[in-house]
Design a protein around this motif. Structure first.
Motif, PDB file in Angstrom:
ATOM      1  N   ILE A   1       0.855  -1.193   0.000  1.00 39.17           N
ATOM      2  CA  ILE A   1       0.000   0.000   0.000  1.00 39.17           C
ATOM      3  C   ILE A   1       0.893   1.245   0.000  1.00 39.17           C
ATOM      4  O   ILE A   1       1.707   1.431   0.897  1.00 39.17           O
ATOM      5  N   SER A   2       0.719   2.088  -1.013  1.00 38.29           N
ATOM      6  CA  SER A   2       1.591   3.256  -1.165  1.00 38.29           C
ATOM      7  C   SER A   2       0.836   4.567  -1.297  1.00 38.29           C
ATOM      8  O   SER A   2       1.450   5.624  -1.392  1.00 38.29           O
ATOM      9  N   ALA A   3      -0.492   4.537  -1.305  1.00 41.75           N
ATOM     10  CA  ALA A   3      -1.282   5.767  -1.412  1.00 41.75           C
ATOM     11  C   ALA A   3      -2.616   5.561  -0.718  1.00 41.75           C
ATOM     12  O   ALA A   3      -3.015   4.429  -0.414  1.00 41.75           O
ATOM     13  N   VAL A   4      -3.303   6.678  -0.470  1.00 40.69           N
ATOM     14  CA  VAL A   4      -4.566   6.622   0.267  1.00 40.69           C
ATOM     15  C   VAL A   4      -5.523   7.667  -0.289  1.00 40.69           C
ATOM     16  O   VAL A   4      -5.093   8.715  -0.778  1.00 40.69           O
ATOM     17  N   VAL A   5      -6.805   7.357  -0.236  1.00 42.37           N
ATOM     18  CA  VAL A   5      -7.853   8.289  -0.647  1.00 42.37           C
ATOM     19  C   VAL A   5      -8.778   8.493   0.545  1.00 42.37           C
ATOM     20  O   VAL A   5      -9.463   7.557   0.978  1.00 42.37           O
ATOM     21  N   MET A   6      -8.786   9.708   1.095  1.00 40.34           N
ATOM     22  CA  MET A   6      -9.707  10.022   2.182  1.00 40.34           C
ATOM     23  C   MET A   6     -11.106  10.250   1.624  1.00 40.34           C
ATOM     24  O   MET A   6     -11.254  10.863   0.567  1.00 40.34           O
ATOM     25  N   LEU A   7     -12.107   9.769   2.323  1.00 42.41           N
ATOM     26  CA  LEU A   7     -13.483   9.880   1.854  1.00 42.41           C
ATOM     27  C   LEU A   7     -14.284  10.854   2.706  1.00 42.41           C
ATOM     28  O   LEU A   7     -14.108  10.917   3.924  1.00 42.41           O
ATOM     29  N   ARG A   8     -15.145  11.582   2.038  1.00 36.79           N
ATOM     30  CA  ARG A   8     -16.059  12.486   2.749  1.00 36.79           C
ATOM     31  C   ARG A   8     -17.242  11.665   3.245  1.00 36.79           C
ATOM     32  O   ARG A   8     -17.872  10.933   2.489  1.00 36.79           O
ATOM     33  N   ARG A   9     -17.563  11.821   4.519  1.00 35.57           N
ATOM     34  CA  ARG A   9     -18.595  10.987   5.140  1.00 35.57           C
ATOM     35  C   ARG A   9     -19.989  11.473   4.768  1.00 35.57           C
ATOM     36  O   ARG A   9     -20.302  12.660   4.903  1.00 35.57           O
ATOM     37  N   SER A  10     -20.808  10.533   4.298  1.00 33.38           N
ATOM     38  CA  SER A  10     -22.209  10.845   4.037  1.00 33.38           C
ATOM     39  C   SER A  10     -23.048  10.680   5.293  1.00 33.38           C
ATOM     40  O   SER A  10     -24.143  11.225   5.408  1.00 33.38           O
ATOM     41  N   ASP A  11     -22.517   9.915   6.264  1.00 35.87           N
ATOM     42  CA  ASP A  11     -23.209   9.699   7.533  1.00 35.87           C
ATOM     43  C   ASP A  11     -22.186   9.804   8.651  1.00 35.87           C
ATOM     44  O   ASP A  11     -21.285   8.978   8.765  1.00 35.87           O
ATOM     45  N   LYS A  12     -22.290  10.842   9.489  1.00 33.24           N
ATOM     46  CA  LYS A  12     -21.349  11.049  10.584  1.00 33.24           C
ATOM     47  C   LYS A  12     -21.907  10.399  11.842  1.00 33.24           C
ATOM     48  O   LYS A  12     -22.889  10.858  12.405  1.00 33.24           O
ATOM     49  N   SER A  13     -21.267   9.322  12.271  1.00 32.25           N
ATOM     50  CA  SER A  13     -21.737   8.584  13.431  1.00 32.25           C
ATOM     51  C   SER A  13     -20.529   8.063  14.200  1.00 32.25           C
ATOM     52  O   SER A  13     -19.463   7.841  13.642  1.00 32.25           O
ATOM     53  N   LYS A  14     -20.717   7.847  15.510  1.00 36.28           N
ATOM     54  CA  LYS A  14     -19.616   7.362  16.340  1.00 36.28           C
ATOM     55  C   LYS A  14     -19.389   5.867  16.175  1.00 36.28           C
ATOM     56  O   LYS A  14     -18.345   5.353  16.590  1.00 36.28           O
ATOM     57  N   ASP A  15     -20.356   5.148  15.593  1.00 38.52           N
ATOM     58  CA  ASP A  15     -20.211   3.704  15.471  1.00 38.52           C
ATOM     59  C   ASP A  15     -20.548   3.191  14.072  1.00 38.52           C
ATOM     60  O   ASP A  15     -20.732   1.999  13.876  1.00 38.52           O
ATOM     61  N   ARG A  16     -20.586   4.085  13.088  1.00 42.26           N
ATOM     62  CA  ARG A  16     -20.931   3.635  11.740  1.00 42.26           C
ATOM     63  C   ARG A  16     -20.393   4.633  10.728  1.00 42.26           C
ATOM     64  O   ARG A  16     -20.408   5.843  10.963  1.00 42.26           O
ATOM     65  N   VAL A  17     -19.916   4.116   9.596  1.00 42.69           N
ATOM     66  CA  VAL A  17     -19.430   4.970   8.519  1.00 42.69           C
ATOM     67  C   VAL A  17     -19.742   4.267   7.202  1.00 42.69           C
ATOM     68  O   VAL A  17     -19.685   3.043   7.115  1.00 42.69           O
ATOM     69  N   GLU A  18     -20.117   5.030   6.208  1.00 38.58           N
ATOM     70  CA  GLU A  18     -20.557   4.453   4.938  1.00 38.58           C
ATOM     71  C   GLU A  18     -19.736   5.015   3.786  1.00 38.58           C
ATOM     72  O   GLU A  18     -19.193   6.117   3.861  1.00 38.58           O
ATOM     73  N   ILE A  19     -19.666   4.239   2.711  1.00 38.95           N
ATOM     74  CA  ILE A  19     -19.012   4.661   1.484  1.00 38.95           C
ATOM     75  C   ILE A  19     -20.009   4.506   0.337  1.00 38.95           C
ATOM     76  O   ILE A  19     -20.686   3.482   0.229  1.00 38.95           O
ATOM     77  N   SER A  20     -20.104   5.508  -0.486  1.00 40.79           N
ATOM     78  CA  SER A  20     -21.034   5.473  -1.605  1.00 40.79           C
ATOM     79  C   SER A  20     -20.356   4.862  -2.830  1.00 40.79           C
ATOM     80  O   SER A  20     -19.127   4.903  -2.953  1.00 40.79           O
ATOM     81  N   PRO A  21     -21.127   4.296  -3.764  1.00 37.39           N
ATOM     82  CA  PRO A  21     -20.531   3.755  -4.999  1.00 37.39           C
ATOM     83  C   PRO A  21     -19.788   4.820  -5.797  1.00 37.39           C
ATOM     84  O   PRO A  21     -18.784   4.519  -6.451  1.00 37.39           O
ATOM     85  N   GLU A  22     -20.267   6.070  -5.732  1.00 32.91           N
ATOM     86  CA  GLU A  22     -19.593   7.149  -6.456  1.00 32.91           C
ATOM     87  C   GLU A  22     -18.180   7.374  -5.916  1.00 32.91           C
ATOM     88  O   GLU A  22     -17.238   7.625  -6.680  1.00 32.91           O
ATOM     89  N   GLN A  23     -18.021   7.287  -4.590  1.00 30.34           N
ATOM     90  CA  GLN A  23     -16.703   7.475  -3.996  1.00 30.34           C
ATOM     91  C   GLN A  23     -15.756   6.344  -4.372  1.00 30.34           C
ATOM     92  O   GLN A  23     -14.568   6.561  -4.631  1.00 30.34           O
ATOM     93  N   LEU A  24     -16.280   5.119  -4.419  1.00 28.01           N
ATOM     94  CA  LEU A  24     -15.453   3.978  -4.815  1.00 28.01           C
ATOM     95  C   LEU A  24     -15.014   4.116  -6.270  1.00 28.01           C
ATOM     96  O   LEU A  24     -13.862   3.817  -6.617  1.00 28.01           O
ATOM     97  N   THR A  25     -15.907   4.600  -7.116  1.00 23.07           N
ATOM     98  CA  THR A  25     -15.556   4.828  -8.515  1.00 23.07           C
ATOM     99  C   THR A  25     -14.501   5.911  -8.646  1.00 23.07           C
ATOM    100  O   THR A  25     -13.537   5.776  -9.414  1.00 23.07           O
ATOM    101  N   ALA A  26     -14.653   7.008  -7.878  1.00 23.43           N
ATOM    102  CA  ALA A  26     -13.674   8.095  -7.921  1.00 23.43           C
ATOM    103  C   ALA A  26     -12.303   7.611  -7.454  1.00 23.43           C
ATOM    104  O   ALA A  26     -11.272   8.005  -8.011  1.00 23.43           O
ATOM    105  N   ALA A  27     -12.277   6.745  -6.432  1.00 27.76           N
ATOM    106  CA  ALA A  27     -11.003   6.212  -5.943  1.00 27.76           C
ATOM    107  C   ALA A  27     -10.352   5.320  -6.986  1.00 27.76           C
ATOM    108  O   ALA A  27      -9.125   5.312  -7.141  1.00 27.76           O
TER     109      ALA A  27
END
Length: 272
Positions: free
Chosen positions: A44-70
């Motif tokens: 692993i040599s690079a990283v893509v930070m994602l903007r959270r669509s749901d801000k929660s202390k015990d849950r985080v989600e990724i949208s298909p659009e973000q996966l495509t952009a990555a």
């Protein structure tokens, strides 16, 4: 082929840790980019930070659009660096809780492995405090779901199963351009998240002036918090790194001058 280990660049580790420590109340998430070699080692040599669509202390989600952009970004890095690059995994934080993946994490990992058997999950447990010494520590784990879960044959009894993958942090001599870009993007992502929430409150019906004033004050406080906790320390760290690099350049230039003078003082070599 099953993964033998995950080799993470120290640059990527710093970026992921910086992202995890940016908020103490909610989980954060990002994607890991690299390649898998012939020995089944994920590098692993690079990283893509994602903007959270749901801000929660015990849950985080990724949208298909973000996966495509990555995925698109991985292809761009592959062309820039001249080596194979793709999305290899995901990471997220566990603030104030254990590093071990929850049943939701294991199910999410199994879903990703249906698309790619080499996909891995990394968890950063942050803001853990020892009740006796009051010292804080950071814990990291790398895992996959069992193959039977990734194949869709899981049962409720297996939701907590996981396969731990050895994680190695590889020393980096310098801060790579992709990781530097990710570090700079972090404050922008946090501001975008706060702005999205604030704009949503402005669209609420029957919002009186007092409520609008309160929302504006909370929004301003959040931006000040980002500037104080994230952007300020990041700027100081980059300035110190820049000063260190300038000093190193001066030392190398001085050493080159000395070597050049030493070579000039040597007697000429006589040819046979």
């Amino acid at each position: 082929m099953a993964l033998t280990c995950v080799c993470m660049s120290a640059n990527v580790y710093v970026v992921c840790l910086q992202h995890a420590l940016s908020t103490e109340k909610e989980e954060v998430m990002g994607l890991l980019i690299g390649e898998i070699d012939v020995d089944a080692k994920a590098k692993i040599s690079a990283v893509v930070m994602l903007r959270r669509s749901d801000k929660s202390k015990d849950r985080v989600e990724i949208s298909p659009e973000q996966l495509t952009a990555a995925t698109i970004k991985a292809e761009e890095l592959a062309r820039t660096l001249g080596q194979p690059m793709r999305v290899l995994g995901w990471y997220h934080s566990h603030p104030h809780i254990t590093v071990w993946p929850s049943h939701v994490d294991v199910q999410t990992q199994a879903m990703y492995q249906m698309m790619d058997q080499g996909f891995v999950g990394v968890i950063f447990s942050v803001f853990l405090e020892d009740k006796t010494t009051k010292e804080q520590e950071v814990q990291v784990t790398c895992f996959q779901s069992p193959s039977r879960m990734a194949e869709g044959s899981m049962t409720p009894d297996h939701y907590m199963d996981r396969v731990e993958i050895p994680l190695r942090i590889v020393t980096s001599t310098c801060l790579s351009q992709p990781c530097l870009q990710s570090m700079v993007e972090l404050p922008e992502i946090l501001v975008e998240e706060e702005d999205e929430v604030y704009q949503a409150t402005k669209r609420l019906p029957y919002l009186n002036q007092l409520a609008q004033l309160h929302n504006s004050a909370v929004y301003t406080k959040s931006l000040c918090h980002i500037a104080e906790v994230v952007e300020g320390p990041l700027l100081n760290a980059l300035e110190q790194r820049h000063a260190s690099n300038l000093k190193k350049c001066e030392d190398l230039a001085h050493e080159m001058k000395q070597l050049t003078q030493a070579l000039a003082s040597l007697p000429p070599i006589k040819s046979a």
